[in-house]
Design an enzyme around this catalytic site. Sequence first.
Site, short mmCIF file in Angstrom:
data_model
loop_
_atom_site.label_atom_id
_atom_site.label_comp_id
_atom_site.label_asym_id
_atom_site.label_seq_id
_atom_site.Cartn_x
_atom_site.Cartn_y
_atom_site.Cartn_z
N ASP A 309 72.15 -17.99 53.78
CA ASP A 309 72.25 -19.12 54.70
C ASP A 309 71.19 -20.17 54.34
O ASP A 309 70.58 -20.80 55.23
CB ASP A 309 72.13 -18.69 56.17
N GLY A 328 67.25 -24.04 60.53
CA GLY A 328 67.57 -23.65 59.16
C GLY A 328 66.35 -23.42 58.31
O GLY A 328 65.29 -24.02 58.52
O1 DOR Z 1 70.06 -22.52 60.89
C1 DOR Z 1 71.13 -22.99 60.54
N1 DOR Z 1 71.19 -24.04 59.71
N2 DOR Z 1 72.27 -22.46 61.02
C2 DOR Z 1 73.47 -23.04 60.83
O2 DOR Z 1 74.45 -22.52 61.30
C3 DOR Z 1 73.57 -24.30 60.06
C4 DOR Z 1 72.43 -24.47 59.17
C5 DOR Z 1 72.29 -25.85 58.61
O3 DOR Z 1 73.29 -26.40 58.14
O4 DOR Z 1 71.17 -26.37 58.60
ZN ZN Z 2 75.09 -21.55 57.48
#
Ligand code: DOR
Ligand code: ZN
Length: 434
Positions: A309, A328
């Site tokens: 991720d 994120g």
């Molecule tokens: O922490 C996250 N960042 N979760 C998500 O679902 C999207 C992602 C992002 O695109 O920054």
């Molecule tokens: Zn993601």
Amino acid sequence: MSTWIRGGELVAPQKGTSEQSDLIIERGRISRIVPHGTFQGQVSQLKVIDAAGKLVVPGLIDMHVHLREPGEEYKESIATGAKAAVAGGFTSIACMPNTSPPNDCRSVTEFIVRRAEEAGLARVYPIGSITMGQQGKVLTEFGDLKEAGAVGISEDGYSVVDSELMRRALEYADYHGLAVICHCEDRGLSEGGVMHEGVVSTKIGLPGIPAAAEEIMVFRDIALARLTGTPVHIAHVSTKGSVALIRMAKEEGVSVTAETAPHYFTLDHNAVIGYDTRTKVNPPLRTEEDVQAIKQGLSEGVIDVIATDHAPHSPIEKDLEFDRAAFGMIGLETALPLILSLVREGRIGMVDAIRKITCNPASILGIPGGSLEEGARADLALIDPNVEFTMTEGDFHSKSRNSPFIGMPLRGRNTLTMIGGKIVWQANGTHPGR
Ligand code: DOR
Ligand code: ZN
């Protein structure tokens, strides 16, 4: 010129073996695999790579990254994301559609494929969005996305709220042979939350996101998989309750697979106490009990895949008050040591760990790679499992630096990445390209 990779410990996740072997690579493919010491090659006609003390593994596959191109290239471009990938040992990555504009049509998918080809590093597999503009109203043209090169669909970053629309998405995706990757979040419950809802959020005074926000949608998407017969893949599992739901569904025979990310088995919500925005991620870091359940799920095979991720953000989105910062963290260049620490802890075996970052994601996405056998494409990584290091801000190839693992002692690192028989990255930091 052919290549001889000599004396490494070859981990073959599909066969389930790990043994000292030599590999011969010709014309981009693995032509021979023989027990170490038995190959009698003419060294003058071969490029020899000494792999003594290293693990030789299939090129790692990360089925969940955010590359930010088109639209937010100041955070990451396809080229810099692909560089970060090969530095981390990944030869294939699947990129999520929440770009700007989102990847909701043929032209965006084609653009991503073309930019990845120009970058000439990791193989990049686009994931299309489920609805136009990720607005949750109108389905995208799955056939077009597929033809343009998409391997799956996801609304990552959001859930498709309308269950009827999600049901139709599952039915059409199955027809088109696209993997469905579910971001499970009940927005009604999570709205306004910035970290896990629990004792820590109460103590430090931040609004919380309850575990139920994830679990309700995990349950819904499992129910829709049961109803439609279409396999679903649950993205970034973070709670004990989600692991239990997925375990039950699998026991019942529902077609469901799941992934977690290294931060969900490495950190818990206590990491947020200093208000460090690098720990702000969605779903949020949960409790110690959740961390233990994630590890248990990985060891039992309830969780099939580890994906990063990788979510790059710049200081513009991160150097802010905690509640205003973006969710994120980047992950491509720190995933491997965190996964190897699970192996050292005895939570999963080495072969199993490699499966979760090679053949399992390949089979869910229906993409090549993930195996080391004669005739296979020579996509591989050479890992030094014991080297100890710490990442500094200057060490990253990603454009962004939003990692809570900077400065943390890490162990086990990729030293060489090969794609189609060509070295695309080596530990001295060069990027010769594919
Ligand atoms: O922490 C996250 N960042 N979760 C998500 O679902 C999207 C992602 C992002 O695109 O920054
Ligand atoms: Zn993601």
